[in-house]
Design an enzyme around this catalytic site. Structure first.
Site, PDB file in Angstrom:
ATOM      1  N   HIS A 201       1.064  -1.465  -0.037  1.00  0.00           N
ATOM      2  CA  HIS A 201      -0.203  -0.240  -0.250  1.00  0.00           C
ATOM      3  C   HIS A 201       1.198   0.950   0.005  1.00  0.00           C
ATOM      4  CE1 HIS A 201       1.149  -0.182   4.176  1.00  0.00           C
ATOM      5  NE2 HIS A 201       0.697   0.983   4.052  1.00  0.00           N
ATOM      6  N   ARG A 202       2.483   1.311   0.300  1.00  0.00           N
ATOM      7  CA  ARG A 202       2.966   2.593   0.684  1.00  0.00           C
ATOM      8  C   ARG A 202       3.215   3.326  -0.876  1.00  0.00           C
ATOM      9  NH1 ARG A 202       4.896   3.380   4.957  1.00  0.00           N
ATOM     10  NH2 ARG A 202       4.834   2.132   6.779  1.00  0.00           N
TER      11      ARG A 202
END
Length: 364
Positions: A201-202
């Site tokens: 998700h980064r």
């Protein structure tokens, strides 16, 4: 003050433990930094965590606007509903910093749970949140010895630092029977230790076509090297990640990989069941590094640094570059049983919240 799913998981035992300390009257304020039926309400319901007050802030704000709106909401709650003798913030998200700033400007003592963690990577916005929050705190509750060293190096008085362990593990221990009762493996037709679990998700991994292409290539390579022991790749896809795959017209690329099991974000209990029975986990998350360490599940973290170094020294975590041959080689080494000497860190025993309240009862 909590605002994100990792925050929620760190405070599930606070009200239960507070019942043993009658002088404490606890209120949980949810800033709504993360809010959706899938990713907040489900967590609250299955963890019996019900905030006393929730802010109503607009979606899709910039970080600056989000922090400002959260600060205004916290101030309104304090002035109009509940003036505390102490504010407790957890972790390193924007809500953490917002709560710390309000405490500072309103002259309310501040305690920081998960204090002292440092990645020494200033490209991560969370690093500034950690440092600034600790600059404003009066009480520092730490999860590991490295955090104590970091705080001492920043001239925090030793008598204000309290080594209590990890409240996230308190939740894992408290809900272990309910986690085991989850039927997610049956629903997804998975067999224990025969799947690899992915989470991404980064921004550097999912916000650009190049980053997403690396994710696709990694999944394809895992599919290529998988043998009869690794039958599936399980990917509970974060909304940010899915939206970007759709935005760049790349979603069909992952959907076409035969061994990939693509799911919506999972509830806490389901996700912990998936971790517990995974062959290994590949992630860019912070909290997953801790959960896999406690469960002794091999974890490959695709980041250049971690704010949780004890997961490397004692736990099951390893930092690797997002280099597919390197990742594939490490997966093969796990298959060859080359990584088994994992230890659960000190005080990661399900009793950290109790330690916090015992200390607070002495100092407040």
């Amino acid at each position: 003050i909590v605002g994100t799913r990792p925050n929620f998981i760190k405070v599930t035992q606070f009200k239960r433990i507070a019942k043993n300390y009658p002088k404490f009257h606890i209120k949980i304020l949810h800033t709504s930094q993360h809010y959706s039926d899938e990713m907040s309400k489900i967590f609250f319901n299955e963890l019996d965590l019900h905030p006393d007050y929730s802010l109503d802030i607009p979606d899709h704000l910039s970080s600056v606007s989000q922090i400002a709106e959260i600060m205004k909401g916290i101030e309104h709650f304090i002035v109009n509903h509940f003036y505390p003798h102490l504010i407790i913030v957890v972790g390193d998200v924007n809500s953490t910093l917002a709560g710390a700033l309000v405490a500072n400007k309103m002259n309310i003592p501040l305690a920081h749970v998960e204090s002292g963690l440092r990645s020494f990577d200033t490209t991560m916005p969370e690093e500034y949140n950690r440092i600034l929050t600790d600059k404003m705190a009066q009480y520092f509750f730490v999860t590991e010895q490295d955090a104590i060293i970091n705080l001492k190096n920043e001239f925090v008085p030793e008598n204000k630092i309290f080594f209590v362990g990890n409240t996230m593990i308190d939740t894992l221990v408290a809900y272990q029977d309910r986690i085991e009762a989850s039927d997610i493996l049956d629903k997804l037709q998975l067999h224990p230790k025969q799947y690899i679990l992915l989470t991404f998700h980064r921004p550097n991994n999912v916000d650009t076509p190049n980053g997403l292409e690396r994710v696709v290539q990694l999944i394809r390579d895992i599919h290529r090297i998988a043998d009869h022991h690794i039958r599936h790749i399980v990917f509970p896809i974060h909304p940010r990640t899915k939206n970007n795959f759709l935005k760049f017209d790349m979603f069909n690329q992952i959907q076409s990989i035969p061994s990939l099991v693509l799911t919506e974000p999972q509830s806490y209990l389901n996700f912990q069941k998936l971790i517990r029975y995974a062959f290994c986990v590949i992630t860019d998350s912070g909290g997953v590094q801790e959960e896999t360490t406690f469960l002794k599940i091999p974890c490959i973290t695709l980041r250049p640094s971690t704010e949780r170094p004890i997961t490397l020294w004692e736990g099951s975590n390893v930092l690797l570059p997002f280099d597919i041959p390197t990742i594939s080689g490490y997966i093969r080494s796990i298959q060859n049983n080359n990584h088994q000497n994992y230890r659960i860190p000190e005080f990661w025993d399900g009793k950290s919240t109790e330690r916090i309240f015992r200390i607070l009862s002495d100092i407040i």
